[in-house]
Design an enzyme around this catalytic site. Sequence first.
Site, mmCIF file in Angstrom:
data_model
loop_
_atom_site.group_PDB
_atom_site.id
_atom_site.type_symbol
_atom_site.label_atom_id
_atom_site.label_comp_id
_atom_site.label_asym_id
_atom_site.label_seq_id
_atom_site.Cartn_x
_atom_site.Cartn_y
_atom_site.Cartn_z
ATOM 1 C CB CYS A 1 -0.886 0.040 1.234
ATOM 2 S SG CYS A 1 -2.165 -1.217 1.291
ATOM 3 C CD GLU B 1 -2.381 3.958 2.982
ATOM 4 O OE1 GLU B 1 -1.892 3.265 2.069
ATOM 5 O OE2 GLU B 1 -3.593 4.050 3.194
ATOM 6 C CB CYS C 1 -1.821 0.543 6.384
ATOM 7 S SG CYS C 1 -1.182 0.202 4.726
HETATM 8 N N1 THU Z 1 -4.383 0.463 -1.181
HETATM 9 C C1 THU Z 1 -3.508 1.383 -0.685
HETATM 10 O O1 THU Z 1 -2.459 1.645 -1.270
HETATM 11 N N2 THU Z 1 -3.843 2.007 0.473
HETATM 12 C C2 THU Z 1 -5.030 1.880 1.115
HETATM 13 O O2 THU Z 1 -5.265 2.573 2.075
HETATM 14 C C3 THU Z 1 -6.011 0.912 0.626
HETATM 15 C C4 THU Z 1 -5.591 0.072 -0.510
HETATM 16 C C5 THU Z 1 -4.077 -0.141 -2.486
HETATM 17 C C6 THU Z 1 -3.707 -1.585 -2.483
HETATM 18 C C7 THU Z 1 -4.085 -1.976 -3.903
HETATM 19 O O3 THU Z 1 -3.013 -1.630 -4.770
HETATM 20 C C8 THU Z 1 -5.257 -1.087 -4.258
HETATM 21 O O4 THU Z 1 -5.216 -0.023 -3.304
HETATM 22 C C9 THU Z 1 -6.596 -1.771 -4.194
HETATM 23 O O5 THU Z 1 -6.766 -2.460 -3.027
#
Ligand code: THU
Length: 127
Positions: A53, A55, A89
């Site tokens: 993610c 974050e 996260c």
């Molecule tokens: N994702 C994030 O990067 N941060 C979040 O807070 C929620 C989900 C990403 C993971 C994946 O690449 C996409 O969003 C869909 O889940």
Amino acid sequence: MTNYELILTAYEVIENSYAPYSGFNVGAALLAESGKIYTGVNVENSSYGATICAERTAFVKAISEGERSFKKLAVVSSGRDLTWPCGICRQFFSEFCNDNFEIISGDKEGNIKVYTLSELFPEGFKL
Ligand code: THU
């Protein structure tokens, strides 16, 4: 650094998001106690579980540069609604941040909402 400025910083990097599988782009900007800002985007993988993610990307960049204390983090996405960090996260933040760490979500319309870590992740696991 205002919450709005941190949101704008997260928007600056969202174009670097690598999300060919979900099409869901996320950008994050993390303000360390040192005053430095670390950005991150989601980086997907064809083995979906290997995705990281936005974050955690920001946190890993900061920690590997020697940072250990953090003030707040902003997150933005290509989604229609405000985006909030996933459970993994939140657990990750709780390793390095105290209850007052602020998590800010914003959108292009200028909506901004802020929660503390203890509001988003009460009673997290700790050894
Ligand atoms: N994702 C994030 O990067 N941060 C979040 O807070 C929620 C989900 C990403 C993971 C994946 O690449 C996409 O969003 C869909 O889940």
